[in-house]
Motif scaffolding. Structure first.
Motif, PDB file in Angstrom:
ATOM      1  N   ARG A   9      46.877  37.954  33.039  1.00  0.00           N
ATOM      2  CA  ARG A   9      45.622  38.466  32.475  1.00  0.00           C
ATOM      3  C   ARG A   9      44.454  37.577  32.913  1.00  0.00           C
ATOM      4  N   SER A  12      43.668  37.957  36.621  1.00  0.00           N
ATOM      5  CA  SER A  12      42.910  39.175  36.863  1.00  0.00           C
ATOM      6  C   SER A  12      41.449  38.977  36.466  1.00  0.00           C
ATOM      7  N   LEU A  13      41.270  38.407  35.279  1.00  0.00           N
ATOM      8  CA  LEU A  13      39.932  38.149  34.750  1.00  0.00           C
ATOM      9  C   LEU A  13      39.106  37.291  35.710  1.00  0.00           C
ATOM     10  N   GLN A  15      39.013  37.317  38.758  1.00  0.00           N
ATOM     11  CA  GLN A  15      38.416  38.097  39.843  1.00  0.00           C
ATOM     12  C   GLN A  15      37.135  38.809  39.396  1.00  0.00           C
ATOM     13  N   ASP A  16      36.928  38.843  38.081  1.00  0.00           N
ATOM     14  CA  ASP A  16      35.815  39.640  37.552  1.00  0.00           C
ATOM     15  C   ASP A  16      34.710  38.825  36.891  1.00  0.00           C
ATOM     16  N   ARG A  17      35.070  37.679  36.369  1.00  0.00           N
ATOM     17  CA  ARG A  17      34.046  36.806  35.794  1.00  0.00           C
ATOM     18  C   ARG A  17      34.553  35.376  35.834  1.00  0.00           C
ATOM     19  N   PHE A  44      46.534  38.791  43.823  1.00  0.00           N
ATOM     20  CA  PHE A  44      45.302  39.351  43.236  1.00  0.00           C
ATOM     21  C   PHE A  44      44.094  39.017  44.114  1.00  0.00           C
ATOM     22  N   HIS A  48      41.648  41.621  46.125  1.00  0.00           N
ATOM     23  CA  HIS A  48      40.189  41.550  46.067  1.00  0.00           C
ATOM     24  C   HIS A  48      39.599  41.605  47.483  1.00  0.00           C
TER      25      HIS A  48
ATOM     26  N   ARG B 146      35.144  48.403  41.087  1.00  0.00           N
ATOM     27  CA  ARG B 146      35.071  46.944  41.063  1.00  0.00           C
ATOM     28  C   ARG B 146      35.316  46.348  42.452  1.00  0.00           C
ATOM     29  N   GLU B 147      36.419  46.725  43.071  1.00  0.00           N
ATOM     30  CA  GLU B 147      36.854  46.000  44.267  1.00  0.00           C
ATOM     31  C   GLU B 147      36.422  46.658  45.579  1.00  0.00           C
ATOM     32  N   THR B 153      31.766  44.142  36.440  1.00  0.00           N
ATOM     33  CA  THR B 153      32.343  44.878  35.305  1.00  0.00           C
ATOM     34  C   THR B 153      31.248  45.311  34.333  1.00  0.00           C
ATOM     35  N   TRP B 168      38.259  45.146  31.574  1.00  0.00           N
ATOM     36  CA  TRP B 168      39.149  44.064  32.028  1.00  0.00           C
ATOM     37  C   TRP B 168      40.613  44.432  31.834  1.00  0.00           C
ATOM     38  N   HIS B 172      43.271  44.677  34.825  1.00  0.00           N
ATOM     39  CA  HIS B 172      44.491  43.871  34.786  1.00  0.00           C
ATOM     40  C   HIS B 172      45.705  44.756  35.081  1.00  0.00           C
ATOM     41  N   ARG B 175      45.769  46.022  38.709  1.00  0.00           N
ATOM     42  CA  ARG B 175      46.188  45.005  39.683  1.00  0.00           C
ATOM     43  C   ARG B 175      47.692  44.772  39.625  1.00  0.00           C
TER      44      ARG B 175
END
Lengths: 67, 192
Positions: A9, A12-13, A15-17, A44, A48, B146-147, B153, B168, B172, B175
């Motif tokens: 988790r 993954s996060l 990659q986003d923030r 991951f 991306h 997103r990607e 987000t 998110w 998750h 992915r």
């Protein structure tokens, strides 16, 4: 102690923030002990990068959004 | 060759990539082709306004991005989407982990090798493509925004009217599904 599922988790996060200090710390700790999660983390990151290449071939860093 | 002819040729050449890019977001081939058609028309109309700062193809992708977002809004308005909050079928994810949160033996991630080497093989992209298609629609849409499109987000939430936390969670799961699918399709054959 954080388990693999929870670790993914955070991977993954990430990659986003940006992760918080606490999140970074517990992820790093887990990754230092878990080879499978280190691979998942690489995967991951590869996803991306693959996403970026799928669209317009970004040459430099970010984000020419055509404005 | 005139500049205009050159650009038309480049448009034609990049069209298949535009279509698969749109398809990942819209999950509907004819709508994807429509969006690409519109983007190409407006690229031709606005030919003069291409400033040449970015590559021509990048510029066209930029136009397509707005066409895709428009089409997504229409899809959503017409109720063609499953509710985004609703995707709680965790099956595909839970199968990767044991009860105690460790990886299942059968799902443990393996080494994929160097990204650059993967990106250079046609086979990797075929598997990537197939695995994107296999994702549940909403997971694929959010992942693509997103990607592939590179939205934050925060922007995705505004666009889709969902909570960031929700976003998110969806990412998750997307992915985890993608990695499992790609590992199956790609690695197994690479080593075969």
């Amino acid at each position: 102690m954080m388990m693999c599922k929870e670790a993914t988790r955070l991977m993954s996060l990430k990659q986003d923030r940006p992760l918080t200090f606490q999140e970074r710390l517990s992820l790093r700790l887990h990754l230092s002990m878990c080879g499978a999660c280190r691979e998942c983390d690489r995967q991951f990151t590869l996803l991306h990068e693959a996403g970026r290449r799928f669209g317009p071939e970004h040459d430099a860093d970010h984000d020419d959004d055509g404005h | 060759m005139t500049e205009k002819e050159d650009r038309l040729q480049r448009l034609t050449a990049v069209r298949p990539r535009l279509v698969s890019f749109a398809l990942m977001h819209l999950r509907d081939r004819s709508q994807a082709e429509d969006a690409v058609q519109e983007a190409m028309m407006s690229a031709i109309e606005k030919n003069e306004s291409f400033a040449g700062r970015s590559g021509y193809e990048t510029w066209v992708f930029g136009i397509l991005k707005y066409k895709i977002l428009d089409a997504m809004r229409v899809q959503k308005r017409h109720g063609r989407w499953q509710p985004l909050e609703d995707e709680d079928d965790d099956d595909a994810i839970d199968r990767q982990f044991q009860q105690n949160g460790r990886w299942q033996e059968s799902a443990r991630p393996s080494r994929w090798g160097e990204p650059e080497a993967a990106f250079e093989t046609e086979h990797f992209w075929q598997v990537f493509d197939a695995c994107m298609i296999a994702l549940p629609d909403n997971a694929a849409r959010v992942f693509s925004l997103r990607e592939l499109m590179g939205l934050s987000t925060d922007d995705i939430c505004k666009e889709l009217d969902i909570k960031e936390n929700n976003c998110w969670v969806i990412l998750h799961r997307a992915r985890l599904r993608l990695r499992a699918c790609i590992e199956k399709g790609w690695l197994k054959e690479e080593t075969a």
